[in-house]
Design an enzyme around this catalytic site. Structure first.
Site, short mmCIF file in Angstrom:
data_model
loop_
_atom_site.label_atom_id
_atom_site.label_comp_id
_atom_site.label_asym_id
_atom_site.label_seq_id
_atom_site.Cartn_x
_atom_site.Cartn_y
_atom_site.Cartn_z
N LYS A 35 0.84 -1.20 0.00
CA LYS A 35 0.00 0.00 0.00
C LYS A 35 0.88 1.26 0.00
O LYS A 35 0.62 2.21 -0.73
CB LYS A 35 -0.85 -0.04 1.27
CG LYS A 35 -2.03 0.87 1.30
CD LYS A 35 -2.93 0.40 2.45
CE LYS A 35 -3.73 1.49 3.05
NZ LYS A 35 -4.43 1.09 4.27
N GLU A 150 -11.44 12.42 15.10
CA GLU A 150 -11.72 12.75 13.71
C GLU A 150 -13.23 12.81 13.51
O GLU A 150 -13.95 11.93 13.96
CB GLU A 150 -11.13 11.62 12.85
CG GLU A 150 -11.24 11.87 11.39
CD GLU A 150 -10.74 13.25 11.04
OE1 GLU A 150 -9.53 13.46 11.14
OE2 GLU A 150 -11.54 14.13 10.69
N PHE A 151 -13.70 13.85 12.84
CA PHE A 151 -15.14 13.94 12.58
C PHE A 151 -15.43 13.85 11.07
O PHE A 151 -16.52 14.19 10.63
CB PHE A 151 -15.71 15.25 13.14
CG PHE A 151 -15.63 15.32 14.64
CD1 PHE A 151 -16.40 14.47 15.42
CD2 PHE A 151 -14.78 16.21 15.27
CE1 PHE A 151 -16.33 14.51 16.81
CE2 PHE A 151 -14.71 16.27 16.66
CZ PHE A 151 -15.48 15.42 17.43
N LEU A 152 -14.44 13.42 10.29
CA LEU A 152 -14.68 13.43 8.84
C LEU A 152 -15.59 12.30 8.41
O LEU A 152 -15.63 11.23 9.03
CB LEU A 152 -13.37 13.42 8.06
CG LEU A 152 -12.40 12.24 8.14
CD1 LEU A 152 -12.83 11.11 7.23
CD2 LEU A 152 -11.03 12.72 7.72
N CYS A 262 -18.10 3.13 11.07
CA CYS A 262 -18.09 3.99 12.26
C CYS A 262 -19.31 3.77 13.14
O CYS A 262 -19.18 3.28 14.26
CB CYS A 262 -17.97 5.44 11.83
SG CYS A 262 -16.49 5.73 10.87
N LYS A 265 -20.07 0.13 14.76
CA LYS A 265 -19.10 -0.33 15.76
C LYS A 265 -18.94 0.68 16.89
O LYS A 265 -18.73 0.30 18.03
CB LYS A 265 -17.78 -0.72 15.10
CG LYS A 265 -16.84 0.38 14.77
CD LYS A 265 -15.59 -0.17 14.11
CE LYS A 265 -14.66 0.95 13.70
NZ LYS A 265 -13.89 1.52 14.79
C1 UGA Z 1 -19.49 9.17 10.50
C2 UGA Z 1 -19.67 10.58 11.08
O1 UGA Z 1 -20.65 11.29 10.34
C3 UGA Z 1 -18.35 11.35 11.05
O2 UGA Z 1 -18.53 12.61 11.69
C4 UGA Z 1 -17.30 10.54 11.79
O3 UGA Z 1 -16.02 11.17 11.74
C5 UGA Z 1 -17.17 9.17 11.16
O4 UGA Z 1 -18.44 8.51 11.20
C6 UGA Z 1 -16.13 8.39 11.96
O5 UGA Z 1 -16.38 8.11 13.14
O6 UGA Z 1 -15.03 8.16 11.44
P1 UGA Z 1 -19.40 8.14 8.02
O7 UGA Z 1 -19.51 6.83 8.68
O8 UGA Z 1 -18.35 8.35 6.97
O9 UGA Z 1 -19.15 9.31 9.12
O10 UGA Z 1 -20.78 8.46 7.29
P2 UGA Z 1 -22.12 9.27 7.53
O11 UGA Z 1 -22.31 10.19 6.40
O12 UGA Z 1 -22.24 9.84 8.89
O13 UGA Z 1 -23.23 8.11 7.37
C7 UGA Z 1 -23.24 6.95 8.20
C8 UGA Z 1 -24.39 6.05 7.83
O14 UGA Z 1 -25.63 6.63 8.24
C9 UGA Z 1 -24.55 5.76 6.33
O15 UGA Z 1 -24.85 4.39 6.14
C10 UGA Z 1 -25.72 6.62 5.91
O16 UGA Z 1 -26.42 6.11 4.80
C11 UGA Z 1 -26.57 6.58 7.17
N1 UGA Z 1 -27.50 7.71 7.31
C12 UGA Z 1 -27.01 8.98 7.44
C13 UGA Z 1 -28.87 7.48 7.34
O17 UGA Z 1 -29.33 6.31 7.24
N2 UGA Z 1 -29.72 8.53 7.51
C14 UGA Z 1 -29.27 9.80 7.65
O18 UGA Z 1 -30.12 10.71 7.82
C15 UGA Z 1 -27.89 10.04 7.61
#
Ligand code: UGA
Length: 445
Positions: A35, A150-152, A262, A265
């Protein structure tokens, strides 16, 4: 500043590239040597919009390098970020072995004062463990462990790294906090909100954020069920709720539930951590329970409308856990596929990015080259991921290709006008927590 980054996954790579972009000298490392070689020539191991360009740009600038050599990543650095994976154990607790291994390497190779930043999502109390481990391998150097969660979001990682909503930094060392302020000075100057806490508070705040967002989603999914039973519309309910600034509209989209590496878990790990500390966080148990039900309800709807799953071909539109990524870890789409396959159906999926990762995870799943190839001969289609390209499906073409024109919208991708157009085009359109739209002309061929 001279920065080292351990881990080049979904968190480590955007972090390394963003810090280089802010002007720092960054060396990133990983346990996977292949990688590192690919990254060194600008080839990324996963899809993340904009990240490849950012990495290539920073490689060219000379501010970003990849190296397996601990001297480069630890010895001459001022700050080392730990962004390694924390996969779930069977119990739901986070497996922190990769963190301990990183701490060992850092401990063995550090020669001067070093700020060690935990960026991976970890249970509160991990910083203390890191501090102890670093001291075990190196009794000479003074380490300060900082939590900088991290909040990304995947799919928006570049934007979230370069224009974060806030930066949270927790440490019990005033000196380490000053080092972190210097590191992030370019973002602080742009007005990004800066929050300083003690180390445990920062660790806990990360859990609190992810669990809260997951709770909003589960709330919306529970509402969706009630709306279906009561004949109400969950999207309109969410809009009405979201108009109240105290609630906010974000994360109230009902559907197949949350997936990814995220939320599932982190909710489990937070619940386990709370239990270990002596508090049973029943609310989180319920959040996970409701999330698990969402896929089951969708599969029930398919069984209800198709009767027997055997002899049926079902098309899944979208396989990634969300749009903008090729990540299928804990993707609801794959859980839908597993259940349909177990029921005897043939399942064909299409995803603009995640076909290969989905196939690797679930080899029984057939992968189609595009949406129309997936729809060909299908008795039902399920929108599992709300990729924008699915909004523009040619309905006439889709209807003629399908054996039964039935579409289950697992993400409420289509608004009222699109749903009405679908019914006019002969589709039976079933949304989540919204009124079903029967086909205007019946069409089975
Ligand atoms: C999430 C958090 O939003 C980030 O802030 C955080 O940094 C990250 O986890 C982490 O801990 O590393 P992520 O998992 O990339 O980010 O994705 P999200 O956009 O938050 O979506 C998570 C899941 O929720 C997806 O499956 C999405 O489809 C679902 N979701 C989201 C819904 O079912 N409904 C919603 O209204 C929003």
């Amino acid at each position: 500043m001279r920065v080292g980054v351990f881990g080049t996954g979904h968190v480590g790579l955007p972090t390394a590239a963003a810090l280089a972009h802010l002007g720092h000298d960054v060396v990133a490392t990983d346990v996977d040597a292949e990688k590192l070689s690919a990254l060194s020539v600008g080839r990324l191991p996963f899809y993340e919009p904009g990240l490849e360009d950012l990495v290539r740009g920073e490689l060219a600038s000379g501010r970003l390098r990849f190296s397996a050599n601990p001297t480069a990543t630890v010895t001459d650095r001022q700050i080392v970020f730990v962004c390694v994976g924390t996969p779930p154990r069977a119990s739901g607790e986070a497996n922190l072995l990769a963190l301990e291994r990183a701490a060992e390497i850092i401990g063995r190779h550090a020669t001067g004062r070093l700020v060690v930043v935990e960026k991976s999502t970890v249970p509160a109390g991990t910083a203390r463990r890191m501090q102890e481990t670093l001291a075990r391998y190196n009794g000479v150097v003074s380490f300060a462990v900082v939590s900088n969660p991290e909040f990304l979001r995947e799919g928006c990682a570049v934007e979230d790294s370069l224009q974060p909503a806030r930066i949270l930094v927790g440490s019990d060392s005033g000196e380490a906090l000053a080092v972190m302020r210097e590191l992030y000075a370019p973002l602080i100057e742009l007005g990004v909100s800066w929050i300083e806490t003690d180390v445990r508070t920062a660790e806990l705040a990360k859990h609190a954020c992810n669990a809260f967002l997951a709770m909003k989603i589960s709330y919306a999914n529970a509402l969706a069920r009630i709306c279906e039973l009561a004949g109400a519309d969950v999207v309109a309910v969410a809009d009405a709720m979201g108009a109240d600034p105290r609630i906010g509209r974000a994360y109230l989209d009902a559907g197949l539930g949350y997936g990814g590496y995220c939320f599932p878990k982190d909710v489990a790990a937070f619940e386990r951590l709370s239990a270990r500390l002596g508090y049973r966080f029943r609310l989180l148990e319920e959040v996970a329970e409701i999330n698990g039900q969402a896929v089951g309800f969708a599969v029930q709807k398919v069984e209800e409308i198709l009767w027997n799953l055997e002899d049926k071909r079902i098309a899944l539109l979208g396989l990634a856990f969300k749009p903008g990524t090729d990540d299928v870890r804990f993707a609801p789409a794959l859980e839908v596929a597993r259940r349909l396959l177990a029921g005897g159906a043939r399942v064909v999926g299409y995803d603009p990015q995640a076909g290969a990762t989905a196939k690797a995870e679930l080899p029984e799943l057939e992968i189609a080259a595009d949406a129309y190839a997936a729809l060909e001969g299908a008795h039902c289609a399920i929108v599992c991921t709300e990729w924008p390209e699915f909004r523009d499906l040619d309905l006439e073409r889709a209807r003629t290709l399908m054996s039964f024109p039935i579409l289950l919208d697992g993400r409420n991708l289509y608004g009222d006008a699109a749903a009405a157009a679908m019914a006019r085009a002969g589709f039976t359109y079933l949304a989540t927590g919204r009124h079903p739209r029967p086909a205007v002309p019946a069409s089975i061929h």
